[in-house]
Design an enzyme around this catalytic site. Structure first.
Site, mmCIF file in Angstrom:
data_model
loop_
_atom_site.group_PDB
_atom_site.id
_atom_site.type_symbol
_atom_site.label_atom_id
_atom_site.label_comp_id
_atom_site.label_asym_id
_atom_site.label_seq_id
_atom_site.Cartn_x
_atom_site.Cartn_y
_atom_site.Cartn_z
ATOM 1 N N ARG A 1 25.680 13.057 0.784
ATOM 2 C CA ARG A 1 24.862 12.051 1.469
ATOM 3 C C ARG A 1 24.299 11.048 0.481
ATOM 4 O O ARG A 1 23.717 11.418 -0.530
ATOM 5 C CB ARG A 1 23.700 12.734 2.219
ATOM 6 N N ARG B 1 22.278 20.145 -0.851
ATOM 7 C CA ARG B 1 22.906 19.485 0.287
ATOM 8 C C ARG B 1 23.647 18.215 -0.157
ATOM 9 O O ARG B 1 24.728 17.909 0.338
ATOM 10 C CB ARG B 1 21.856 19.124 1.352
ATOM 11 N N ARG C 1 7.871 9.607 13.548
ATOM 12 C CA ARG C 1 7.581 9.733 12.124
ATOM 13 C C ARG C 1 6.462 8.802 11.673
ATOM 14 O O ARG C 1 6.045 8.864 10.524
ATOM 15 C CB ARG C 1 8.822 9.385 11.310
ATOM 16 N N LYS D 1 14.999 21.351 9.216
ATOM 17 C CA LYS D 1 14.766 20.864 10.581
ATOM 18 C C LYS D 1 16.051 20.749 11.384
ATOM 19 O O LYS D 1 16.119 21.206 12.511
ATOM 20 C CB LYS D 1 14.173 19.446 10.509
ATOM 21 N N ARG E 1 11.765 9.865 -0.388
ATOM 22 C CA ARG E 1 11.683 10.359 0.994
ATOM 23 C C ARG E 1 10.517 11.327 1.166
ATOM 24 O O ARG E 1 9.834 11.318 2.191
ATOM 25 C CB ARG E 1 13.001 11.017 1.400
HETATM 26 P P1 AMP Z 1 16.812 12.598 8.748
HETATM 27 O O1 AMP Z 1 18.220 13.016 8.929
HETATM 28 O O2 AMP Z 1 15.932 12.949 9.932
HETATM 29 O O3 AMP Z 1 16.215 13.067 7.459
HETATM 30 O O4 AMP Z 1 16.804 10.997 8.691
HETATM 31 C C1 AMP Z 1 17.536 10.302 7.690
HETATM 32 C C2 AMP Z 1 17.003 8.897 7.529
HETATM 33 O O5 AMP Z 1 17.114 8.186 8.769
HETATM 34 C C3 AMP Z 1 15.521 8.792 7.176
HETATM 35 O O6 AMP Z 1 15.282 8.953 5.805
HETATM 36 C C4 AMP Z 1 15.204 7.392 7.668
HETATM 37 O O7 AMP Z 1 15.719 6.394 6.791
HETATM 38 C C5 AMP Z 1 16.008 7.321 8.949
HETATM 39 N N1 AMP Z 1 15.212 7.819 10.094
HETATM 40 C C6 AMP Z 1 15.441 8.924 10.838
HETATM 41 N N2 AMP Z 1 14.514 9.076 11.792
HETATM 42 C C7 AMP Z 1 13.659 8.030 11.644
HETATM 43 C C8 AMP Z 1 12.464 7.635 12.316
HETATM 44 N N3 AMP Z 1 11.950 8.350 13.315
HETATM 45 N N4 AMP Z 1 11.863 6.493 11.884
HETATM 46 C C9 AMP Z 1 12.375 5.757 10.887
HETATM 47 N N5 AMP Z 1 13.461 6.091 10.191
HETATM 48 C C10 AMP Z 1 14.107 7.219 10.565
#
Ligand code: AMP
Length: 187
Positions: A133, A127, A88, A13, A144
């Protein structure tokens, strides 16, 4: 164009969102990136978010929604935007709807990148090794994916009911996926 990009963790993404937003000349808004920047800077938002992120859980809706509301209110979002990783949860969908309808606009398309789960785990482990990370350890990756399946996958049905959903095969070379995305978006 006002777009939402969805897909399980590791679907590519982020990579696709950067290219797509540049191509469409709209801002790329990644809630994950904004949270990570806050974690790095040690802001109160970052300190709060980190607890959830490190465990593979979602940051609470109230915190996330307020952050997105502020970002979408900025001038560069007027012509459109690409939301990457938001909404989400069902509550986030409702909040996004009300943020946009207050300005008389709405989402034009919700794009879901579809992938093979085994492939996703391989990508995430790779990654984790490359970027270090904290939320990419194997247990957290599994959590996740579970959280995505429970809380976010149902959102695609909702966007499908609104006739806004387009699904794009996220497997294969980055540039091939980008080409598919541009094609379904008619760009
Ligand atoms: P991502 O980089 O989009 O995978 O986001 C990394 C982490 O940030 C996720 O696993 C959540 O802990 C948090 N996060 C990102 N976007 C959201 C969202 N829309 N709602 C809640 N937590 C989020």
């Amino acid at each position: 164009m006002r777009l939402v990009l969805m897909g399980p963790p590791g679907a590519g993404k982020g990579t696709q969102a950067i290219g797509l937003a540049a191509r469409l000349a709209i801002p790329h808004i990644s809630t994950g990136d904004i949270f990570r920047a806050n974690v790095t800077e040690g802001t109160p938002l970052g300190i709060e978010a980190k607890r959830y992120m490190d465990a593979g859980e979602y940051v609470p809706d109230g915190v996330t929604n307020a952050m997105v509301r502020d970002r979408l209110a900025q001038d560069d979002c007027k012509p459109g935007f690409l939301l990457d990783g938001y909404p989400r949860t069902l509550e986030q969908v409702g909040e996004l709807d009300s943020m946009l309808s207050a300005g008389g606009v709405a989402i034009d398309r919700a794009v879901e990148l579809t992938v093979d789960v085994d492939e996703v785990v391989t990508r995430l482990v790779k990654r984790a090794q490359e970027q270090g990370r904290a939320d990419d350890t194997e247990d957290v990756i599994r959590r996740r994916l579970e959280v995505y399946a429970e809380q976010t996958a149902p959102l695609t049905a909702l966007y499908a009911e609104r006739n806004l959903l387009v699904q794009v095969d996220g497997m294969g070379a980055v540039e091939d996926v980008t080409a598919r995305l541009l094609e379904v978006l008619g760009a």
